[in-house]
Design an enzyme around this catalytic site. Structure first.
Site, mmCIF file in Angstrom:
data_model
loop_
_atom_site.group_PDB
_atom_site.id
_atom_site.type_symbol
_atom_site.label_atom_id
_atom_site.label_comp_id
_atom_site.label_asym_id
_atom_site.label_seq_id
_atom_site.Cartn_x
_atom_site.Cartn_y
_atom_site.Cartn_z
ATOM 1 N N TYR A 136 36.527 63.050 27.436
ATOM 2 C CA TYR A 136 35.219 62.972 28.096
ATOM 3 C C TYR A 136 34.422 64.271 27.977
ATOM 4 C CZ TYR A 136 36.256 58.477 30.250
ATOM 5 O OH TYR A 136 36.524 57.148 30.457
ATOM 6 N N LYS A 167 51.136 60.663 26.592
ATOM 7 C CA LYS A 167 51.643 60.171 25.306
ATOM 8 C C LYS A 167 52.154 61.398 24.553
ATOM 9 C CE LYS A 167 51.798 56.716 22.204
ATOM 10 N NZ LYS A 167 52.502 55.423 22.369
ATOM 11 N N ASP A 209 51.534 53.588 27.226
ATOM 12 C CA ASP A 209 51.699 52.180 26.824
ATOM 13 C C ASP A 209 52.783 51.514 27.672
ATOM 14 O OD1 ASP A 209 53.456 53.933 25.563
ATOM 15 O OD2 ASP A 209 53.409 52.939 23.610
ATOM 16 N N ASP A 253 41.304 56.270 32.975
ATOM 17 C CA ASP A 253 40.247 55.265 32.988
ATOM 18 C C ASP A 253 40.831 53.895 32.655
ATOM 19 O OD1 ASP A 253 37.601 54.137 32.887
ATOM 20 O OD2 ASP A 253 37.735 54.249 30.696
ATOM 21 N N ASP A 279 41.756 50.270 35.298
ATOM 22 C CA ASP A 279 41.212 48.904 35.227
ATOM 23 C C ASP A 279 42.356 47.896 35.342
ATOM 24 O OD1 ASP A 279 38.569 49.762 34.952
ATOM 25 O OD2 ASP A 279 38.135 48.368 33.313
#
Ligand code: IPM
Ligand code: MG
Length: 370
Positions: free
Chosen positions: A154, A206, A240, A264, A268
């Site tokens: 970002y 990750k 993941d 982010d 969701d």
């Protein structure tokens, strides 16, 4: 004889005149203003019952103003916003404005300029809410995501070369600083300690691919944990795999700390397992500055003005704002009212258009229970 009026000590002054919190209200785009209106209804009820005042100041920032005047976030408005106790935001995103302009120019600029370096996103399934996961209930879904909110992908660093040619090159730089990672990690450790739940903090990243930026996170997480939070259990999960566990074993999570973009995305997914965008709220926190509270979903323009969008996420954002302002009792009262409304069986669904009642009726129902 002259009577000299002595100023009252702060504690007495508060109880004599009532506490006041000054709030900037940014309804924003689409259904933002509608849900904020219901949130304010509930905040008003809570303030009356708990002896404080909210001094509200409305700002018309968003797509409509941008189309009318070209203004996104004038510097003078930004300076004014620095002076409030908190900001209450609806949603940003307008169908007639190209993607990125309002998001970067308004929402992200506010987060960055006000140094709201934490995006706090609780994922809690309330009783009475439909959960898409088979065999999982409120006792299984109750964790908090601490999303770093000012760095990573970002940052806005990057650019094009040879744009529009077959040799086009584009980069978007994943900026990580030790300072930025560490302050998010410390916030998350403190939160884990105060939650007194599983006493367990997950780092989600990750590290097997992002061997530079996530190595910084990994070392900061372990060094800070080892030195200052030895009693807190440290866990690690790849992002993941985290998506898999959110569906398969959400009960494994207590607090998660995660970089910006991955936060982010997983929030969701988190929103879906707590009942959807109709209920998911978050806070953009600067522990030493001005924080901003908002539903985590978007402006849902196609539902604008129809009185069909669920306002519970906005009401929950208002609840988080009060807790942040030190109005814990009022915050708890709102949470209880939301839970009572959800358990009453009156709200058929939290999806837009399927609630079996209007946006304003849901606001009335919760406000009446505060
Ligand atoms: C969110 C949103 C924003 C984000 C967008 C609108 C810029 O998705 O708050 O989660 O990516 O942070
Ligand atoms: Mg998002």
């Amino acid at each position: 004889m002259t009577v000299v009026e002595e100023p009252l000590p702060a504690a007495l002054r508060d109880s004599a005149q009532g506490r006041t919190h000054s709030i900037a209200v940014l309804g924003g785009d689409g259904t933002g203003p509608e849900v904020v209106r219901e949130g304010l209804k509930v905040l008003d009820a809570a303030s009356q019952r708990h002896g404080f005042r909210l001094d509200l100041h409305d700002y018309d920032l968003g797509g409509e103003r941008y189309k009318r005047t070209g203004d996104i976030l004038p510097d003078s408005v930004l300076e004014e916003l620095r002076g409030f106790d908190a900001i209450y935001l609806g949603a940003i995103g307008h169908p007639d404005v190209a993607p990125g302009i309002l998001e970067k120019g308004l929402l992200l600029r506010l987060r960055f300029e006000l140094d709201q370096y934490i995006n706090l996103r609780p994922v809690k399934l309330y009783p009475g809410v439909d959960c898409p996961l088979k065999d999982k209930g409120p006792e299984d879904i109750d964790f908090v995501v601490v999303r770093e909110n000012t760095e990573g992908l970002y940052s806005g660093m990057g650019g094009f070369q040879y744009k529009g040619t077959p040799h086009e090159v584009s980069t978007q730089v994943h900026v990580t600083t030790r300072h930025g990672a560490e302050r998010a990690i410390r916030y998350a450790f403190d939160l884990t300690r105060n939650r007194k739940d599983m006493n367990q903090l997950h780092l989600v990243a990750k590290t097997n691919v992002l061997t530079f930026v996530h190595d910084t996170w990994w070392r900061a997480f372990n060094e800070v944990g080892e030195a200052d939070y030895p009693e807190i259990k440290r866990e690690y999960a790849h992002v993941d795999a985290t998506c898999m566990w959110f569906i398969k074993n959400p009960e494994w999570f207590d607090v998660i700390v995660v970089e910006n973009m991955m936060g982010d995305i997983i929030t969701d997914l988190g929103a879906m397992i707590q009942g959807g965008m109709g209920i998911a709220a978050g806070g953009n926190i600067n522990p030493a500055g001005v924080s901003m509270f908002e539903p985590i979903g978007g402006s849902a323009p196609k539902y604008t003005g129809q009185n069909v969008i669920c306002p519970l996420a906005s009401i929950e954002a208002g609840r988080m704002m009060l807790e942040h302002l030190g109005e814990e009792a009022a915050g708890a009262a709102i949470q209880n009212a939301v839970m009572a409304a959800l358990s009453s069986g009156k709200i058929a669904s939290l999806s837009a258009g399927k609630m079996g009642m209007g946006t304003s009726e849901v606001g009335d129902l919760v406000a009446g229970m505060v």
